[in-house]
Design an enzyme around this catalytic site. Structure first.
Site, PDB file in Angstrom:
ATOM      1  N   ARG A   1       0.958  -2.254 -22.883  1.00 59.19           N
ATOM      2  CA  ARG A   1       1.523  -1.919 -21.601  1.00 59.19           C
ATOM      3  C   ARG A   1       0.864  -1.187 -20.728  1.00 59.19           C
ATOM      4  O   ARG A   1       1.239  -1.306 -19.395  1.00 59.19           O
ATOM      5  CB  ARG A   1       3.110  -1.401 -21.956  1.00 59.19           C
ATOM      6  CG  ARG A   1       4.005  -2.021 -22.586  1.00 59.19           C
ATOM      7  CD  ARG A   1       5.223  -0.909 -23.242  1.00 59.19           C
ATOM      8  NE  ARG A   1       5.994  -1.778 -24.033  1.00 59.19           N
ATOM      9  CZ  ARG A   1       7.151  -2.314 -23.982  1.00 59.19           C
ATOM     10  NH1 ARG A   1       7.438  -2.283 -22.779  1.00 59.19           N
ATOM     11  NH2 ARG A   1       7.783  -2.731 -24.690  1.00 59.19           N
TER      12      ARG A   1
ATOM     13  N   GLN B   1       8.813   2.522 -35.917  1.00 58.84           N
ATOM     14  CA  GLN B   1       8.793   1.347 -36.535  1.00 58.84           C
ATOM     15  C   GLN B   1       8.433   1.250 -37.772  1.00 58.84           C
ATOM     16  O   GLN B   1       8.607   0.599 -38.908  1.00 58.84           O
ATOM     17  CB  GLN B   1       7.924   0.345 -35.370  1.00 58.84           C
ATOM     18  CG  GLN B   1       7.679  -0.944 -36.225  1.00 58.84           C
ATOM     19  CD  GLN B   1       6.895  -1.750 -35.005  1.00 58.84           C
ATOM     20  OE1 GLN B   1       7.513  -2.273 -34.269  1.00 58.84           O
ATOM     21  NE2 GLN B   1       5.554  -1.928 -35.159  1.00 58.84           N
TER      22      GLN B   1
ATOM     23  N   HIS C   1      -5.133  -2.903 -31.750  1.00 60.33           N
ATOM     24  CA  HIS C   1      -4.938  -3.916 -32.633  1.00 60.33           C
ATOM     25  C   HIS C   1      -6.128  -4.353 -33.573  1.00 60.33           C
ATOM     26  O   HIS C   1      -5.870  -4.648 -34.845  1.00 60.33           O
ATOM     27  CB  HIS C   1      -4.519  -5.159 -31.797  1.00 60.33           C
ATOM     28  CG  HIS C   1      -3.177  -5.008 -31.035  1.00 60.33           C
ATOM     29  ND1 HIS C   1      -3.234  -4.960 -29.411  1.00 60.33           N
ATOM     30  CD2 HIS C   1      -1.887  -4.714 -31.317  1.00 60.33           C
ATOM     31  CE1 HIS C   1      -2.053  -4.934 -29.045  1.00 60.33           C
ATOM     32  NE2 HIS C   1      -1.320  -4.783 -30.075  1.00 60.33           N
TER      33      HIS C   1
ATOM     34  N   ALA D   1      -1.836  -9.732 -26.189  1.00 63.61           N
ATOM     35  CA  ALA D   1      -2.441  -8.672 -25.217  1.00 63.61           C
ATOM     36  C   ALA D   1      -3.093  -7.790 -26.089  1.00 63.61           C
ATOM     37  O   ALA D   1      -3.151  -6.380 -25.789  1.00 63.61           O
ATOM     38  CB  ALA D   1      -1.542  -8.099 -24.357  1.00 63.61           C
ATOM     39  N   LEU D   2      -4.128  -8.195 -26.967  1.00 63.01           N
ATOM     40  CA  LEU D   2      -4.801  -7.437 -28.011  1.00 63.01           C
ATOM     41  C   LEU D   2      -5.834  -6.425 -27.254  1.00 63.01           C
ATOM     42  O   LEU D   2      -6.538  -6.721 -26.210  1.00 63.01           O
ATOM     43  CB  LEU D   2      -5.741  -8.173 -29.181  1.00 63.01           C
ATOM     44  CG  LEU D   2      -4.594  -9.320 -29.543  1.00 63.01           C
ATOM     45  CD1 LEU D   2      -5.574 -10.144 -30.690  1.00 63.01           C
ATOM     46  CD2 LEU D   2      -3.557  -8.587 -30.266  1.00 63.01           C
TER      47      LEU D   2
HETATM   48  P1  AMP Z   1       2.371  -4.639 -30.745  1.00 63.67           P
HETATM   49  O1  AMP Z   1       1.485  -5.642 -30.339  1.00 63.67           O
HETATM   50  O2  AMP Z   1       2.482  -3.682 -29.582  1.00 63.67           O
HETATM   51  O3  AMP Z   1       3.529  -5.113 -31.306  1.00 63.67           O
HETATM   52  O4  AMP Z   1       1.372  -3.935 -32.026  1.00 63.67           O
HETATM   53  C1  AMP Z   1       1.131  -4.686 -33.065  1.00 63.67           C
HETATM   54  C2  AMP Z   1       0.647  -3.393 -34.048  1.00 63.67           C
HETATM   55  O5  AMP Z   1      -0.359  -2.718 -33.455  1.00 63.67           O
HETATM   56  C3  AMP Z   1       1.745  -2.449 -34.370  1.00 63.67           C
HETATM   57  O6  AMP Z   1       1.890  -2.001 -35.738  1.00 63.67           O
HETATM   58  C4  AMP Z   1       1.210  -1.167 -33.395  1.00 63.67           C
HETATM   59  O7  AMP Z   1       1.704  -0.020 -33.940  1.00 63.67           O
HETATM   60  C5  AMP Z   1      -0.193  -1.250 -33.532  1.00 63.67           C
HETATM   61  N1  AMP Z   1      -0.675  -0.621 -32.586  1.00 63.67           N
HETATM   62  C6  AMP Z   1      -0.598  -0.602 -31.061  1.00 63.67           C
HETATM   63  N2  AMP Z   1      -1.223   0.166 -30.191  1.00 63.67           N
HETATM   64  C7  AMP Z   1      -1.977   0.896 -31.377  1.00 63.67           C
HETATM   65  C8  AMP Z   1      -2.784   1.919 -31.089  1.00 63.67           C
HETATM   66  N3  AMP Z   1      -3.287   2.269 -29.858  1.00 63.67           N
HETATM   67  N4  AMP Z   1      -3.559   2.642 -32.238  1.00 63.67           N
HETATM   68  C9  AMP Z   1      -2.965   1.994 -33.448  1.00 63.67           C
HETATM   69  N5  AMP Z   1      -2.100   1.150 -33.750  1.00 63.67           N
HETATM   70  C10 AMP Z   1      -1.547   0.442 -32.515  1.00 63.67           C
END
Ligand code: AMP
Length: 281
Positions: free
Chosen positions: A190, A156, A37, A32-33
């Site tokens: 989300r 995390q 991401h 859900a990029l």
């Molecule tokens: P997720 O798909 O939510 O597990 O996120 C994958 C990676 O993208 C993780 O390292 C998150 O911290 C990073 N990430 C998600 N949203 C953001 C954002 N708004 N800004 C920077 N990094 C993000």
């Protein structure tokens, strides 16, 4: 861009590089990029000869089966956003690639102090155990040079840094700043599940963090924390899980006497969606 759907596909590509000095960046995602991401992926692609973006919704890090089920998934759309990166590998494994044996599901043993037990650790039991297990598996399978983590999930980042210090000293853990919308909302997969009015609420989250930071700057940390919590409870649709000022290195909660680097953290629910954010001074 190349896409691999299994360990064996990936392994034959990785084998060609085994003897080379090419650097490999890694960005783990659950798909859900969004632009947050993509910013990490773009950076990884610039800083490394090749980069790998995993798209895998890891079941072991969800403590709530409804949350896991509702997590947005759209591989075709995700691949469309990545197609222009020429040195990128997308790794979209199945559960049996990541967890082929009972041993592969074992949580790495680590002494982390408060880092994994407060805030997200306290409110999402088992979450960090799941994160550590999946990241350990990815590091074993992919053998990256550098792995990129967004500071949106600050806790995390600290947990994974500790994992690398103990088990994967060769992997450099690189933090990346939080990417926000024009209104300051931290981008998140989300957010897709929010209603229009939920988005308007969610856009207030970063303002709450700024209020607390302003209070800290003016020497009124405790008061501004109290006032901001009151404002959330009385004037928003949020159900607040936590709003906390903590030491940025060990996440120990502090309310005054800031001689170390600090950050403010929030988690709150709106429209049945759990949102998190954080900010430093
Ligand atoms: P997720 O798909 O939510 O597990 O996120 C994958 C990676 O993208 C993780 O390292 C998150 O911290 C990073 N990430 C998600 N949203 C953001 C954002 N708004 N800004 C920077 N990094 C993000």
């Amino acid at each position: 861009m190349k896409v691999f759907y299994s360990n064996s596909d990936f392994a034959s590509w990785r084998k060609q590089l085994a003897e080379s000095t090419a650097s490999i960046g890694f960005v783990p995602t659950m798909g859900a990029l969004h632009e947050g991401h993509v910013a990490l992926i773009e950076r990884a692609c610039k800083e490394n000869d090749y980069s790998i973006c995993s798209i895998y919704v890891n079941p072991t890090q969800f403590n709530n089966s409804i949350d896991l089920e509702k997590y947005p998934r759209n591989l075709e759309k995700d691949l469309g956003k990545l197609s222009s990166f020429s040195n990128l590998i997308v790794f979209h494994p199945k559960d049996e690639d990541i967890y082929p044996t009972i041993e592969s599901k074992e949580v790495p043993k680590l002494e982390m102090g408060t880092i994994s037990t407060v805030m997200e650790g306290e409110n999402r039991p088992g979450h960090f155990e799941g994160v550590l297990t999946v990241i350990k598996r990815f590091f074993e399978i992919l053998e990256p040079t550098r792995a990129y983590f967004g500071l949106k999930d600050y806790q995390q980042y600290l947990v994974v840094k500790k994992l690398a210090e103990v088990y994967f000293q060769k992997v450099e853990i690189v933090p990346h700043n939080i990417i926000r919308s024009e209104k300051g909302l931290a981008l998140s997969s989300r957010n897709e599940r929010l209603t229009d009015s939920g988005i308007i609420e969610a856009e207030k989250l970063n303002g709450y963090l700024r209020n607390v930071l302003e209070g800290i700057k003016n020497g009124n940390a405790r008061k501004s924390l109290f006032e901001t919590k009151r404002q959330i409870v009385e004037n928003s649709r949020f159900s607040l899980e936590y709003l906390t000022i903590a030491d940025a290195s060990n996440l120990i909660e502090i309310e005054d006497n800031f001689d170390s680097e600090i950050r403010v953290f929030i988690a709150a629910w709106v429209d049945n969606v759990r949102l998190i954010d954080n900010m430093g001074l």
